[in-house]
Enzyme design. Structure first.
Site, PDB file in Angstrom:
ATOM      1  N   HIS A  13      10.523 -45.164  15.439  1.00  0.00           N
ATOM      2  CA  HIS A  13      11.882 -44.620  15.344  1.00  0.00           C
ATOM      3  C   HIS A  13      11.740 -43.101  15.405  1.00  0.00           C
ATOM      4  O   HIS A  13      11.663 -42.426  14.376  1.00  0.00           O
ATOM      5  CB  HIS A  13      12.557 -45.059  14.045  1.00  0.00           C
ATOM      6  N   THR A  14      11.668 -42.588  16.631  1.00  0.00           N
ATOM      7  CA  THR A  14      11.340 -41.174  16.808  1.00  0.00           C
ATOM      8  C   THR A  14      12.378 -40.247  16.199  1.00  0.00           C
ATOM      9  O   THR A  14      12.065 -39.107  15.858  1.00  0.00           O
ATOM     10  CB  THR A  14      11.176 -40.852  18.302  1.00  0.00           C
ATOM     11  N   CYS A  15      13.618 -40.702  16.087  1.00  0.00           N
ATOM     12  CA  CYS A  15      14.655 -39.859  15.498  1.00  0.00           C
ATOM     13  C   CYS A  15      14.338 -39.518  14.051  1.00  0.00           C
ATOM     14  O   CYS A  15      14.799 -38.508  13.528  1.00  0.00           O
ATOM     15  CB  CYS A  15      16.011 -40.571  15.554  1.00  0.00           C
ATOM     16  N   PHE A  16      13.559 -40.389  13.403  1.00  0.00           N
ATOM     17  CA  PHE A  16      13.310 -40.228  11.974  1.00  0.00           C
ATOM     18  C   PHE A  16      11.820 -40.131  11.642  1.00  0.00           C
ATOM     19  O   PHE A  16      11.441 -40.250  10.479  1.00  0.00           O
ATOM     20  CB  PHE A  16      13.928 -41.409  11.209  1.00  0.00           C
TER      21      PHE A  16
END
Length: 397
Positions: A363-366
């Site tokens: 989950h690259t956003c986080f």
């Protein structure tokens, strides 16, 4: 390569961090990336990343690019941009734009990691516009608080900042040339019968070029050798690429006033643009948080760190890019990783509730990776390597 933060004297480290804070304050005060009402949308095709990025950035006014946050989506892929696709955009765009394969830049020497402007780049159609684009990309990444995956030769940073070159700047590029200049500097050049000229190739022929007007009639002596060496260094670093340098600097200053950046020296500016590729495993572990019942002492987490520590440097960087969207590490280390809304976001390991046959999910956003309850270090290593080698999208982000 830039040294890891732990190798930098504490006083220098603190000085650099203050400069970074000063730059951020200047950008915030003057409305850079401050628009909360709209964002600059980038809808990109992975197989046309360079062309799409050029079209969007060069068709937009610098004022628009400066003022708005960037919102990145990949064509025909799911994945909201809470920071992950944005980081991947700058990471992959820099890998394309500064790749010697495309001809704008070249490696400084065989086997080197660093690049410089190619002397053959003028043969590329609209090359000066491409260099202006490169300057905009560097400035844009700084404004958007993202790192680029590129390390330039030291003199390149000096070109951007307007810092005078030094003899040492040519040492890594051409040791024989450097040694000849050092000989002139350290000894009496009079017996060499040098003049203020240099021999260079032009259309397949060697021609003599004056370093200054009337240089062919000016002998190099102890009294003027410092001036001669300065001109020779300038020639070595800039001949054939001066117009390209100017175009790139113009693109950069369209995005950020150069006076904002001139508090940094060349080494520091490298850190501003690219962070450091060195991975401090203890720093990584100390700045990791665990969810889903995992903890630093959990057996699965023990397998995880044993697997990561067994990786090559390249594999570690690829895994970091898989989870965070970039393999570049902020100068301040893992504590400075950012996630959604550009807020600080620690590297996170969560429990994956799927089957043991499942791969890790990023989950690259986080800055988060979901890890199943793998039963051994070898199984952990196999699954992670398969995930980072085979996965190239944000469908799970």
């Amino acid at each position: 390569r830039p040294p890891p933060p732990s190798d930098v004297p504490q006083k220098q480290n603190q000085k650099f961090v203050r400069k970074l804070q000063q730059l951020q304050s200047l950008l915030d005060t003057n409305g850079y990336a401050s628009s909360s009402y709209s964002s600059k949308k980038f809808n990109l095709r992975r197989d046309h990343l360079l062309e799409d990025s050029y079209r969007i950035i060069m068709s937009s006014s610098a004022k628009t690019l400066r003022a708005k946050h960037i919102h990145v989506t990949w064509d025909q892929e799911e994945g909201l941009d809470y920071g992950g696709p944005q980081r991947e955009f700058f990471f992959k765009l820099s890998r394309h734009l500064f790749n010697p394969y495309y001809g704008l830049f070249e490696y400084t020497s065989h086997g080197a990691y660093t690049v410089q402007i190619s002397r053959f780049s003028s043969q590329i159609e609209d090359s000066l516009q491409w260099f202006r684009f490169a300057g905009r990309v560097i400035g844009y990444s700084i404004i958007q608080n993202n790192l680029l995956d590129v390390f330039f030769a030291r003199h390149f940073y000096k070109s951007l900042l307007g810092i005078p070159y030094a003899v040492s700047d040519v040492e890594a590029l051409d040791i024989a040339f450097y040694n000849s200049l050092k000989y002139v500097l350290d000894d009496d050049p009079t017996p060499l019968e040098l003049t203020f000229t240099v021999t260079e190739e032009s259309f397949g022929e060697l021609v003599e070029k004056e370093l200054k007007p009337g240089g062919a009639k000016i002998p190099v002596t102890n009294n003027n050798k410092k001036h001669y060496i300065d001109l020779m260094v300038q020639w070595k670093l800039c001949h054939g690429v001066q117009q390209q340098i100017e175009a790139l600097v113009n693109g950069l200053k369209e995005m950020i006033p150069l006076e904002y950046l001139r508090t940094f020296d060349a080494q520091e500016f490298e850190w501003v643009i690219a962070g450091t590729p060195e991975i401090d495993m203890e720093d990584w572990k100390a700045n990791t948080q665990y969810w889903g019942g995992y903890s630093a002492t959990h057996l699965v987490i023990k397998y995880f760190w044993e697997a990561i520590e067994s990786f090559t440097d390249e594999q570690k960087l690829r895994f970091l890019q898989f989870v965070t969207g970039t393999s570049s590490i902020p100068y301040e280390g893992f504590k400075a990783l950012r996630g959604s809304s550009q807020q600080l976001q620690k590297f996170t390991i969560d429990r994956h509730t799927g089957s043991l046959s499942s791969l890790p999910i990023a989950h690259t956003c986080f800055n988060r990776v979901d890890i199943p309850l793998y039963r051994s270090k070898d199984e952990m290593k196999e699954k992670i390597l398969f995930a980072i080698l085979e996965t190239d999208s944000f469908e799970n982000a």
